[in-house]
Design a protein around this motif. Structure first.
Motif: not given
Length: 162
Positions: A54-71
């Motif tokens: 389950f990728r949201m628990y098995s990976t991490r976001a790049d601390p120097d990259g963007p975080v994407v929020s979809t709405s």
């Protein structure tokens, strides 16, 4: 006089031994499940869960990259932007994000969200457009930099949502 209950034999455990065929079947089933788990861990994705990670628990976001929020938002005739995310249309965020590839390929499906919104909010202003918007928050060392950008992933003009 009440008869005494039978006294169990102290050498008898009450456990039936498994036959050699039964052991082989259980070992084969265990090997298949372990092979699926291993293959899913190495090559799988969210679609193969529980055999894939389950990728949201098995990976991490790049601390120097963007975080994407979809709405998803609706736009009324007077230009007012109405949020359709967060249960406004009976669809939770994770359920919606799971359908993003399908919505990009078939934007006409966004009309269903507009209809659902109209059914849940009969007194609201009718929507003329539904958009899927991705907001990117730039990070540096895991903290927001203040740089934010929005992009419309897909949009659908509505003839009549009601």
């Amino acid at each position: 006089m009440v008869p005494a209950p039978p006294v169990p034999d102290p050498g008898e455990t009450g456990v039936l031994p498994l036959s050699s065929t039964g052991r082989r079947i259980r070992l084969a089933a265990t090997a298949v499940v372990l092979a699926l788990l291993l293959a899913g861990t190495v090559w799988g994705n969210d679609a193969e869960f529980p055999f894939g990670p389950f990728r949201m628990y098995s990976t991490r976001a790049d601390p120097d990259g963007p975080v994407v929020s979809t709405s998803v938002v609706g736009v009324s005739a007077d230009g007012a932007v109405v949020p359709l995310s967060g249960g406004e249309v009976g669809l939770r965020r994770a359920e919606f994000e799971g359908q993003l590839p399908r919505l990009v390929e078939q934007p006409e499906l966004l009309t269903l969200l507009a209809r659902s919104y109209a059914a849940h909010h009969p007194d609201a202003e009718p929507l003329v457009e539904v958009r899927v918007v991705q907001r990117r928050y730039q990070l540096h060392d895991g903290r927001r930099t203040g740089e934010v950008s929005d992009s419309v992933l897909v949009a659908q003009h509505l003839s009549s949502a009601r």
